[in-house]
Design a protein around this motif. Structure first.
Motif, PDB file in Angstrom:
ATOM      1  N   LYS A  48       3.482  10.369  -3.902  1.00 47.86           N
ATOM      2  CA  LYS A  48       4.911  10.947  -4.395  1.00 47.86           C
ATOM      3  C   LYS A  48       4.960  11.557  -3.228  1.00 47.86           C
ATOM      4  O   LYS A  48       4.185  12.569  -2.850  1.00 47.86           O
ATOM      5  N   LYS A  49       6.496  11.075  -2.464  1.00 51.84           N
ATOM      6  CA  LYS A  49       6.820  11.564  -1.123  1.00 51.84           C
ATOM      7  C   LYS A  49       5.463  11.835  -0.513  1.00 51.84           C
ATOM      8  O   LYS A  49       5.609  13.070   0.469  1.00 51.84           O
ATOM      9  N   GLY A  50       4.975   9.744  -0.154  1.00 52.60           N
ATOM     10  CA  GLY A  50       3.929   9.963   0.516  1.00 52.60           C
ATOM     11  C   GLY A  50       2.604  10.842   0.772  1.00 52.60           C
ATOM     12  O   GLY A  50       1.670  10.350   1.039  1.00 52.60           O
ATOM     13  N   GLU A  51       2.452  11.659  -0.442  1.00 52.43           N
ATOM     14  CA  GLU A  51       1.546  12.017  -0.989  1.00 52.43           C
ATOM     15  C   GLU A  51       0.437  11.722  -2.111  1.00 52.43           C
ATOM     16  O   GLU A  51       1.430  11.719  -3.192  1.00 52.43           O
ATOM     17  N   ALA A  52      -0.465  11.483  -2.669  1.00 54.39           N
ATOM     18  CA  ALA A  52      -1.555  10.314  -3.552  1.00 54.39           C
ATOM     19  C   ALA A  52      -1.144  11.896  -5.018  1.00 54.39           C
ATOM     20  O   ALA A  52      -1.609  13.239  -4.546  1.00 54.39           O
ATOM     21  N   LYS A  67       0.780  -1.449   0.102  1.00 55.74           N
ATOM     22  CA  LYS A  67      -0.055   0.217   0.111  1.00 55.74           C
ATOM     23  C   LYS A  67       0.548   0.975  -0.316  1.00 55.74           C
ATOM     24  O   LYS A  67       2.196   0.557   0.392  1.00 55.74           O
ATOM     25  N   GLY A  68       0.101   2.688  -0.935  1.00 56.48           N
ATOM     26  CA  GLY A  68       1.049   3.973  -0.844  1.00 56.48           C
ATOM     27  C   GLY A  68       2.114   4.148  -1.204  1.00 56.48           C
ATOM     28  O   GLY A  68       3.183   4.488  -0.801  1.00 56.48           O
ATOM     29  N   VAL A  69       2.363   3.027  -2.139  1.00 56.44           N
ATOM     30  CA  VAL A  69       3.349   3.690  -3.545  1.00 56.44           C
ATOM     31  C   VAL A  69       3.263   3.576  -3.935  1.00 56.44           C
ATOM     32  O   VAL A  69       3.380   4.602  -5.247  1.00 56.44           O
ATOM     33  N   ALA A  70       1.932   3.050  -5.028  1.00 51.78           N
ATOM     34  CA  ALA A  70       2.065   3.880  -6.482  1.00 51.78           C
ATOM     35  C   ALA A  70       0.639   4.423  -6.773  1.00 51.78           C
ATOM     36  O   ALA A  70      -0.122   4.202  -5.971  1.00 51.78           O
ATOM     37  N   GLY A  71       1.475   5.746  -7.415  1.00 52.71           N
ATOM     38  CA  GLY A  71       0.452   6.135  -7.417  1.00 52.71           C
ATOM     39  C   GLY A  71       0.781   7.774  -6.746  1.00 52.71           C
ATOM     40  O   GLY A  71      -0.163   8.560  -6.453  1.00 52.71           O
TER      41      GLY A  71
END
Ligand SMILES: Cc1cc2nc3c(=O)[nH]c(=O)nc-3n(C[C@H](O)[C@H](O)[C@H](O)COP(=O)(O)O)c2cc1C
Length: 182
Positions: free
Chosen positions: A92-96, A86-90
């Protein structure tokens, strides 16, 4: 096999022979997943290969009795469980980066299709299984909070060919210049 022949000839297989899948074949399938495209090459997919008959039976209990793929979960020599970090694809610097949020479903979907097409080209059968209790499968397999189970597929040699369900005509889903659907 020609690509179009592979794409059109792949069917969801729900009856399997007990014949094992070689390690070499499994390596080739993983190699195919490895070369799938992904958001910024983030490769969020994770694959669990299940051979143990007891674990396969446990996984089958997560499917509703009405799921037509139920018996194939224990019949096939292997079950492949596709997970995503989770939270990897899509992101950038932790932000969607887009309104879509996590692109995990998209990237694992591509990976699954790559897997299924490659399997078919090697004479192996698959059926994407999405209708099951995901939380239960995550518990059975010990999937941590930072990942999730997306879909599974039995993997083995087909005992039946499978029937091709009807497809929509291009005129029903292809538009030109602007959206003209309903
Ligand atoms: C995301 C997804 C979830 C699916 N879930 C199931 C499922 O839970 N059980 C099942 O028997 N088939 C499942 N299928 C298989 C579809 O029913 C099948 O792909 C569709 O009917 C077209 O048939 P074909 O794969 O032979 O071309 C799933 C397919 C996809 C792509």
């Amino acid at each position: 096999m020609d690509l179009m022949e592979t794409i059109k000839g792949r069917r969801s297989i729900r009856k399997y022979k007990p014949d094992p899948v070689s390690e070499e074949a499994m390596r080739m399938l993983i190699e195919a997943v490895r070369w799938s495209p992904s958001w910024a090459n983030t490769q969020c997919w994770e694959v669990i290969i299940v051979k143990d008959p007891e674990i396969k039976s446990e996984l089958a209990t997560a499917l509703p009795k009405t799921n037509p793929a139920l018996s194939s979960m224990t019949e096939a020599p292997l079950v492949i469980v596709l997970c995503g970090k989770k939270g990897v694809a899509g992101f950038k610097k932790g932000e969607a980066a887009t309104v879509k949020g996590d692109w995990l479903m998209f990237d694992t979907g591509i990976a699954m299709q790559t897997f299924c097409l490659t399997a078919h080209s090697m004479g192996l059968g698959t059926v994407v299984v999405g209708l099951f209790d995901h939380k239960k499968v995550e518990e059975i397999l010990g999937v941590p909070q930072n990942a999730e189970v997306v879909a599974m597929t039995p993997l083995g040699y087909p005992a039946t060919e499978g029937i091709a369900p009807k497809r929509k005509e291009p005129s029903e889903f292809v538009f030109y210049e602007k959206y003209t659907g309903r």
